[in-house]
Design an enzyme around this catalytic site. Structure first.
Site, mmCIF file in Angstrom:
data_model
loop_
_atom_site.group_PDB
_atom_site.id
_atom_site.type_symbol
_atom_site.label_atom_id
_atom_site.label_comp_id
_atom_site.label_asym_id
_atom_site.label_seq_id
_atom_site.Cartn_x
_atom_site.Cartn_y
_atom_site.Cartn_z
ATOM 1 N N HIS A 13 0.829 -1.203 0.000
ATOM 2 C CA HIS A 13 0.000 0.000 0.000
ATOM 3 C C HIS A 13 0.864 1.252 0.000
ATOM 4 O O HIS A 13 1.893 1.302 0.682
ATOM 5 C CB HIS A 13 -0.890 0.018 1.243
ATOM 6 N N GLU B 271 -6.338 -0.549 -6.030
ATOM 7 C CA GLU B 271 -7.338 0.215 -5.288
ATOM 8 C C GLU B 271 -7.004 1.695 -5.406
ATOM 9 O O GLU B 271 -5.829 2.082 -5.397
ATOM 10 C CB GLU B 271 -7.335 -0.199 -3.809
ATOM 11 N N ASN C 213 -4.381 3.671 -3.161
ATOM 12 C CA ASN C 213 -2.933 3.640 -3.353
ATOM 13 C C ASN C 213 -2.458 4.339 -4.619
ATOM 14 O O ASN C 213 -1.241 4.453 -4.825
ATOM 15 C CB ASN C 213 -2.461 2.184 -3.386
ATOM 16 N N GLY D 136 -11.127 -11.591 -6.746
ATOM 17 C CA GLY D 136 -12.305 -11.873 -5.945
ATOM 18 C C GLY D 136 -13.539 -12.133 -6.783
ATOM 19 O O GLY D 136 -14.632 -12.307 -6.254
ATOM 20 N N GLY D 137 -13.370 -12.142 -8.099
ATOM 21 C CA GLY D 137 -14.469 -12.415 -9.014
ATOM 22 C C GLY D 137 -14.060 -13.451 -10.037
ATOM 23 O O GLY D 137 -12.871 -13.736 -10.217
ATOM 24 N N GLY E 162 -13.987 -13.549 -13.383
ATOM 25 C CA GLY E 162 -13.251 -13.194 -14.586
ATOM 26 C C GLY E 162 -11.750 -13.195 -14.392
ATOM 27 O O GLY E 162 -11.007 -13.847 -15.139
ATOM 28 N N VAL E 163 -11.282 -12.464 -13.388
ATOM 29 C CA VAL E 163 -9.843 -12.412 -13.122
ATOM 30 C C VAL E 163 -9.360 -13.752 -12.572
ATOM 31 O O VAL E 163 -8.226 -14.171 -12.824
ATOM 32 C CB VAL E 163 -9.499 -11.256 -12.164
ATOM 33 N N LYS F 12 -14.156 -0.019 -1.091
ATOM 34 C CA LYS F 12 -12.730 -0.314 -0.928
ATOM 35 C C LYS F 12 -11.929 -0.006 -2.190
ATOM 36 O O LYS F 12 -10.750 0.346 -2.109
ATOM 37 C CB LYS F 12 -12.542 -1.781 -0.519
#
Length: 337
Positions: free
Chosen positions: A45, A114, A117, A180-181, A183-184, A262
């Site tokens: 971060h 995110e 950062n 977290g999904g 596709g990725v 987030k």
């Protein structure tokens, strides 16, 4: 304990970079190795989740320091964004160097990023589609720099002209893709050496969405599940005092904000304000909160049964040394009978 495909289960420690100063954080990493854990991970971060009492050491500096203080544990980012405030060629050079200094131990864990950062350093934070496209292009660029002598690369976002990474390790640094999904996650199966996600979002997400997507990606690349390290950060607040275990989660309340919050909120002050409006019960939902080692082991077993091979434990409390001691003494023997 072994995973469902017969692979030995790896146990790791997530160094809470947004919570502790870099020197103290390094001491915890050393203790994690001494306690017998297999890996240590750090986020990268530029800003922490909280302005007050927050920290944000550079992973690119911290990892080589910890590599010099340890001898065995794998050392990785969970995660770093190689596409916005960094040029991916710089990340390729940095992790090739780390791979030379800590042979076989370095892991480059990457994600799409995110706003927290990136916006602060004047970088426009793109929409999800562009961030994913940048990530794919960055991985291609990094792999070329690690495998070819002279690289000229003409992409949509990045360009190289007669570029060389001169110091490359004999053992290539693995790239782990965080998602977290679906596709990725599917892309992680196609292009990654490892996959990273985080716990506490309902077991159906992992067993019915994410891991099936990972398998689709693996099949598309002609690989099997045994050829990718399936890593999950497990949010664990374990303490002999049940009340303390619950209260320890408060610092990390920002993790319980929505995915949109987030990814889009760029100010740690605003992030903390939103997080502190959440009741402690909602904050704690992301965590395994327990004072009972058997209860912890049973909760963790669900992730192993789902198909994860590498469990990285993130503890929220201020006394990380206490956590590492108690966890290693009381929980690890149940995970490694």
């Amino acid at each position: 304990m072994v995973d469902t495909h017969g692979q030995p289960l790896k146990l790791g420690y997530k160094a809470s970079a947004e919570q502790f100063a870099p020197g103290k954080l390094a001491d915890f990493a050393v203790q994690a190795e001494e306690q017998g854990l297999d890996s240590v991970w750090i986020s990268d971060h530029f800003q922490p989740w909280r302005h007050v009492d927050g920290h944000a050491p550079s992973a690119l500096v911290w990892l080589p320091w910890v590599a010099a203080k340890t001898s065995r544990v794998q050392l990785g980012t969970s995660v770093l964004t190689p596409t916005l405030r960094y040029n991916p060629a710089v990340i390729a050079q940095a992790f090739a160097t780390l791979g030379c200094l800590a042979p076989g131990r370095a892991i480059l864990g990457i994600g799409t990023g995110e706003a927290l950062n990136e916006t602060a350093v004047g970088v426009t934070f793109p929409e999800t589609r562009e961030r994913f496209a940048r990530l794919r292009e960055a991985v291609r660029l990094i792999k070329q720099l690690w495998s070819e002598e002279r690289v000229t690369f003409e992409g949509e976002y990045y360009n190289l002209h007669d570029a060389t990474v001169y110091d490359r390790p004999e053992q290539p640094v693995p790239i782990y893709v965080a998602a977290g999904g679906p596709g990725v996650t599917k892309y992680a199966g196609r292009a990654g050496d490892g996959y990273i996600c985080t716990s506490g979002k309902g077991m159906d997400l992992y067993s019915e969405t994410l891991l099936p997507a990972l398998r689709e990606g693996l099949e598309a690349s002609g690989r099997t599940e045994g050829q990718i390290d399936r890593t999950i950060e497990i949010k664990l607040s374990f303490d002999e005092d049940p009340a303390q275990a619950l209260e320890n989660t408060r610092f990390w309340a920002p993790l319980s904000l929505t995915a949109e919050q987030k990814s889009s909120v760029h100010d740690p002050i605003e992030m903390a304000r939103l997080a502190d409006e959440l009741p402690i019960e909602q904050v704690a939902k992301r965590w395994i909160v327990s004072s009972d080692p058997t209860e912890v082991a049973a909760a963790v077993q669900g992730y192993v049964d789902a198909g994860f091979t590498h469990l990285v434990f993130h503890a929220p409390g201020q006394d990380q040394s206490r956590f590492l001691t108690q966890f290693s003494a009381d929980v690890v023997p149940l995970l490694r009978p």
